[in-house]
Each structure stands twice: as structure tokens, then as C-alpha cells.
Design an enzyme around this catalytic site. Structure first.
Site, short mmCIF file in Angstrom:
data_model
loop_
_atom_site.label_atom_id
_atom_site.label_comp_id
_atom_site.label_asym_id
_atom_site.label_seq_id
_atom_site.Cartn_x
_atom_site.Cartn_y
_atom_site.Cartn_z
N TYR A 215 0.79 -1.23 0.00
CA TYR A 215 0.00 0.00 0.00
C TYR A 215 0.82 1.29 0.00
O TYR A 215 0.25 2.38 -0.03
CB TYR A 215 -0.95 0.02 1.20
N LYS A 303 -9.85 3.18 14.38
CA LYS A 303 -9.88 1.81 14.89
C LYS A 303 -11.31 1.33 15.13
O LYS A 303 -12.13 2.05 15.70
CB LYS A 303 -9.10 1.74 16.21
N CYS A 418 -35.41 -39.32 19.07
CA CYS A 418 -34.62 -38.32 19.80
C CYS A 418 -35.23 -36.93 19.54
O CYS A 418 -35.22 -36.44 18.41
CB CYS A 418 -33.16 -38.36 19.35
#
Length: 654
Positions: A215, A303, A418
Site C-alpha cells: 500500500y 480503529k 430423539c
């Protein structure tokens, strides 16, 4: 030597197309043949070029890491915990820009990759070295390890000396495959990448199949860039793997929606990001603003909220699914994660418990993506003691039947009596994409099982209005609605009926493919193995599961009871011929606002097209809604035509 050079160039180009563009140029067997020829020639001549793909497999064990002094500093980024922090940063930079008489600011928005920063040095067009960030001035030489990353070019067109920065990552799909056979599973993709790069044995690095996104150009001789986009174009021209996500804004306030969209959809990416990076695009402005002691003034990192935390296992219970498979569920000390209070997390099976060193009382790492139930990644290295091992059950916790062990999983074989298996099977049978019987909730189905002796899916059609009215909480209207919904479900589309049967490994798409191909239930039932695997996306496992299902007497008895009750699946006409979209494959991604996802799929199919869940070079169109993520990126990288929802709507009306 000429042949060796030809092979190296060919193989490197094939690797670039495969690993960076995701657009393979040759079959694997052809690549392997050329690669083996190159290995043979290198042995014969005793010569190995520095950009030979044979250098990627990992060499001898290193004794330690040498130091590398970066040609230019690698700066860290100032961090913003909120969009308001970003706006304050913009106000500060704008004041400086005005004082210096610089052009009006524009901003780029990019992913903040969550891996390990690497710095690559190129000289005379060849990769001369690779290093970790270290303290920003001096890092560790990890050239041998980085050479194992297939998406990093060993040779580029630019001949000047330069350093470029990026992030070494392990894709989540690769981590998942790696952990299936690992003696001790890797905790997360970030640690997996960092550990691989800092492993003194490059052969071990190679086993983790890392990737890298580049980048930034940190240092370059003989070239200047005017702006950020020009620099990224230069990196792409030199065959670096550059993220296709880059948006340009004139005002940071406009970034908020884009940041929110990425934060909501990042769970769909195949790699970790922990935020977004915002940079001023103009390089003259960057130079004028300069740096603080730690950070560039022209960039900031936003962030995201944490997706990973540590907590303690309080207990483990075993859930029984509709196939009889038991899944361990960990009950946790409550912890806040990504805006939610987490009290439970999954473990896959007993082998998973052992590999992750899970125990009652153990502190563990947990991770949550989007709104799915969190997964336990593994125990922390340091424990407080007093751990209680998790025992492998011998009997079904629901019905007491002795369990069977098939591969790494435990199964209850009592499929006829079951309760969790039967109720789950019925919940699946009545669901919208199956028989679409409204008003039969999981709670109501549990009541039918307990009070009305409804023991299999066919018995749903024997329920009477009078039986329902006898149950507590049932009035005339509720009973009438359920009976009407049951009656209305008797003529389902064939694909819905096949999906409703709950055949192992047969999901909605496979059911639809079967219906389109064979048109009738009898056609599907009598299909041969060869006919089944001839269908795209149906392989050996699914074909055998289908054959086993239709050979099972108990299942066929239930299907016959459904037919006796008046259920008649509609014949499927197959893909419409001659429609606007005939022969075209569409992929839908992002949030659609004019259609539901199902409506868009049905529209495409009604016009002769088909939809796929993944993007490939065979995809004709990608319809990108709001917050489109990794599928849009892949389409752009492959050159697949991307259309907006408005454009798609106009295409359908043409």
C-alpha cells in the site's frame, strides 16, 4: 539458459495471475510440468536465478535474524477512536493547509490490514531484501520468509532502487484449512502471519501460504508521484497485490457512512482488518505538513471495536442437531465484544476441544464476526490453575442412546425418537425456503411433539383443527391459520420440497440445481451417480449422499406418507430458454434496497440467467448493492462487469 529464463518469466506470470488477479491462465498440471522442467534445468546447470519460483519453497534453517536499516523511516499512524476524532484531525490539517496556501484537501479511505508490516527493497528490478518494521528505523531481515509469499513479485519492471511497504496476512479461508489438520490450531490470522514471518525455518513459513497487500512506496529513486492514486497505479503496474478498496472524499464528514458500512460488513472479508486508514491524497501537501516525532500529520487510523477478547469457560454442554451430530457449546463468563454481551461460544467437536486445550475454568481467546455466535480460538498461554477437563459423552444427553463416533464427530443414532433431532428436522421442513408453513414456530413444533405424538415430518399433515384447539393457548384463529398454512403447503416448488427433506449436504442451491436438471421428484430419485456429478458444484460426497438417501427405506416411507397426505411437488420447467439473461451468470453482493436477495435471484432466473455465490472469471455480472465487500473487490480485480442495483433493474426491463 534461454529456456530457463523463458520458464521463469512464464511461471512468475502464471503465479501473478493465480495469486493476485485470481484469474488462472493454465491448469495446475501444466504449471507443475513447467515448474518440474525448471527444477531439472537448474540442477543440470547449477544456476538458480534470484527471481526463480523455485526460491519460494523455503531454504535452510536460519540461525537468527540479521538487522536491516530501512532506507526511509516506517512511521506508525496516529489513532482515532471515533469519527469525531477524525473530524478534529481534519480541522487541524485544514488550518495548516490554508496557512501554507496549498490546494483544497481530498482524502483516501483504505483498509487497515491486521497482520504484520513488511518492508520490501528492490534494486535493478529484483527483490533484494525484506524486513519487518522493527522500531521504524531498523527491522529484522526476513527475506527468505517473505520469498515464500506467492503474491510478492521477485522481479518487477521498475529498475530503480526503492522500498515498498505492505502487510503480510493469512487469509481466513487458508487459516481454516490449516487448522483442520494442525496439531495445535493457530489462534487467529494475525498471529499466524506474524509467527510465520518470524519463524527461522522458511519451509515452515511456506506451509502457511501467506498473502500480502502492498500500500505504500516509502523510498524511490528516479521517480516522483503527484498523488496517492498515481502511486497505487504504479504499484499495480509492477504487479504488486494492491487492495481494490480505495475511496476518495473531499470532506471527512462524508467518510462516516463508508466507515460504518465497512465495519458492518467486514465479517464478509477473507482477511482481518481492524480499522480504516485516512490519508491526504496530494503528495505536495503531505511533504509540507510533515511529521511529528511519531506520526505523519497527513494520515490517521480509525480503529474498529475489538472483535477478539479473553474470558473463562464456566461449563460445556452438548447440543444435538437434526442430523444427530453433537456440538459442544461453551458457557462463558460474560464479556463485552463488538457491542454485545457474549455468554456462549462454539467448539466444533471433541478433537477441537483437545487441540484448543479447552477446559472448564480455562481462560480462552474468543472471536466474533458480525452477528454470528463467537468461536473459541484456543486457551491463553497462562492459566490460573484448577482446570476441569471436558469429558467426552458416551450417551445422548437428550434421549440416552449410546453415541456413535464417525470421524471426529459424535452422533446419536436414534433418529426416530430423539426429540432435538425430530424437532430440528421439523423446524427445517416447515421453514420459508422449504415447505413454507407459516405459524409453525419451533415452540409450536415442540408442543406438537410433546402433546400430540407428532414424531416425523409426514405426521404434520395429520394434525386436525380439533387437536390444536385442545391445546393451551390455541384459539380459533390461531388453529385456523395453522391448518390453512399446512394445506397451502401441499403443492411446493420441487426445489423447496427436495430442500425440505433435509438430505445431507443438499442446501437450497443444490436442491434448485437438481430440480432444474431432472424436473420431477422421480427424476431426481432415479438419477445415477454419473448424472449427478455431471451437475456443476455436485461432487462425489453430495452424489453419494443423494443416492444413500433415496436407498434408505425409513426415509422413503416418510416421503410416501407425505405423498399419501396429498403433498405433490410441482414439476420444474428448468432454466428458461431465450430470456434476456440466457447463459449469463450473476453474483449479488452488498445490501439491495429495491429487491430482497430472493426476489433478485428469482428475477434473474425468470429471464433465463442463473446466480452464483462466488465470483470467478466465468461470472458475467456482479450486482453491487450498498456496503459491497470482498466480492466487489474480486470482480474489479478480474475485470468482471459490475452494475449498480439501478443498472440491474434497467437491464431486466430492457
Amino acid at each position: 539458459m534461454e529456456r530457463m529464463r523463458e520458464l521463469i518469466d512464464k511461471l512468475n506470470d502464471y503465479a501473478y495471475r493465480y495469486y493476485v488477479l485470481d484469474d488462472p491462465a493454465v491448469a495446475d498440471v501444466e504449471y507443475d510440468r513447467l515448474y518440474d522442467e525448471l527444477v531439472m534445468l537448474e540442477k543440470e546447470t547449477g544456476v538458480t536465478e534470484s527471481d526463480s519460483p523455485t526460491q519460494r519453497v523455503g531454504g535452510k534453517l536460519l540461525e537468527g535474524f540479521r538487522k536491516h536499516v530501512h532506507l526511509a523511516p516506517l512511521w506508525s499512524l496516529d489513532k482515532a477512536q471515533s469519527v469525531q476524532d477524525v473530524i478534529l484531525w481534519q480541522e487541524r490539517t485544514n488550518k495548516q493547509i490554508e496557512q501554507l496556501g496549498l490546494p483544497k484537501a481530498s482524502y483516501s479511505l483504505e483498509y487497515k490490514f491486521d497482520g504484520l508490516t513488511i518492508n520490501l527493497t528492490y534494486e535493478d528490478g529484483f527483490l533484494a531484501g525484506a524486513a519487518t518494521r522493527g522500531n521504524g528505523i531498523v527491522g529484522e531481515d526476513v527475506t527468505a520468509q517473505v520469498k515464500t509469499i506467492q503474491s510478492i513479485p521477485l522481479k518487477i519492471d521498475f529498475k530503480g532502487k526503492m522500498e515498498v511497504q505492505g502487510e503480510a496476512i493469512m487469509r481466513l479461508s487458508v487459516l481454516e484449512e490449516y487448522n483442520k489438520t494442525a496439531e495445535e490450531p493457530l489462534k487467529n490470522a494475525r498471529n499466524a502471519a506474524a509467527g510465520a514471518i518470524r519463524n527461522l525455518d522458511p519451509a515452515q513459513t511456506a506451509k502457511r501460504h501467506l498473502d500480502a497487500f502492498i500500500y505504500n512506496v516509502g523510498y524511490i529513486e528516479g521517480k516522483e508521484f503527484q498523488n496517492h492514486s498515481e502511486m497505487l497505479d504504479f504499484l499495480r503496474e509492477n504487479k504488486f497485490n494492491v487492495s481494490t478498496y480505495e475511496k476518495i472524499f473531499s470532506d471527512v464528514a462524508d467518510i462516516k457512512k463508508a466507515v460504518d458500512d465497512v465495519e458492518e460488513t467486514r465479517g464478509g472479508l477473507d482477511f482481518l482488518i481492524d480499522g480504516m486508514v485516512i490519508k491526504l491524497t496530494d503528495f505536495r501537501t503531505r511533504e509540507a505538513l510533515g511529521y511529528t516525532q511519531k506520526f505523519p500529520r497527513w494520515a490517521i487510523a480509525y480503529k474498529f471495536a475489538a472483535e477478539e477478547m479473553t474470558t473463562k469457560i464456566l461449563d460445556v454442554t452438548w447440543d444435538v442437531g437434526r442430523t444427530g451430530k453433537l456440538t459442544p457449546l461453551a458457557h462463558l463468563e460474560p464479556v463485552e465484544l463488538s457491542g454485545a454481551t457474549i455468554r456462549r461460544a462454539t467448539l466444533n467437536n471433541y478433537e477441537d476441544i483437545l487441540r484448543k486445550r479447552a477446559a472448564v475454568g480455562a481462560k480462552v481467546f474468543i472471536r466474533r464476526s458480525n452477528d454470528v455466535i463467537p468461536e473459541i480460538l484456543g486457551a491463553t498461554p497462562v492459566q490460573d490453575g484448577g482446570l476441569v477437563p471436558i469429558e467426552k459423552p458416551e450417551f445422548c444427553p437428550a434421549c440416552g442412546t449410546r453415541l456413535e463416533e464417525i470421524g471426529p464427530n459424535l452422533y446419536c443414532p436414534n433418529s426416530l425418537n430423539c426429540k432435538p433431532q425430530l424437532t430440528s428436522r421439523m423446524v427445517h421442513f416447515v421453514s420459508r425456503d422449504a415447505m413454507d408453513i407459516e405459524n409453525l414456530s419451533e415452540k409450536t413444533i415442540g408442543l406438537l411433539f410433546e402433546k400430540m405424538d407428532i414424531k416425523d415430518i409426514a405426521a404434520i399433515y395429520s394434525v386436525t383443527r380439533e387437536q390444536l384447539l385442545e391445546q393451551e393457548g390455541f384459539k380459533d384463529k390461531r388453529a385456523d391459520n395453522i391448518i390453512s398454512a399446512i394445506e397451502a403447503s401441499k403443492h411446493p416448488p420441487l426445489a423447496n420440497f427436495i430442500y425440505a427433506l433435509g438430505i445431507s449436504n443438499v442446501g437450497k442451491k443444490t436442491a434448485k440445481d437438481l430440480a432444474r436438471t431432472f424436473h420431477t421428484y422421480e427424476g431426481i430419485k432415479n438419477a445415477t451417480y454419473d448424472e449427478l456429478i455431471a451437475i456443476n458444484d455436485i461432487g462425489d460426497v453430495v452424489a453419494n449422499d443423494l443416492i444413500d438417501f433415496f436407498a434408505n427405506e425409513n426415509y422413503m416411507r416418510v416421503v410416501q406418507e407425505l405423498f399419501d397426505a396429498g403433498v405433490v411437488p410441482q414439476e420444474d420447467e428448468g432454466i428458461r430458454q431465450g430470456g434476456l439473461f440466457e447463459g449469463k451468470t450473476f453474483v449479488l453482493t452488498g445490501t439491495l434496497t429495491q429487491f430482497t436477495r430472493k426476489q433478485a435471484q428469482e428475477l434473474i432466473e425468470s429471464l433465463g440467467g442463473k446466480t452464483s455465490s462466488s465470483v470467478s472469471k466465468k461470472t458475467d455480472y456482479v450486482v453491487a448493492g450498498e456496503s459491497a465487500g470482498s466480492k466487489l473487490e474480486k470482480a474489479q480485480a478480474l475485470g468482471v462487469t459490475v452494475v449498480s442495483e439501478d443498472e440491474f433493474s434497467r437491464m431486466a426491463q430492457a
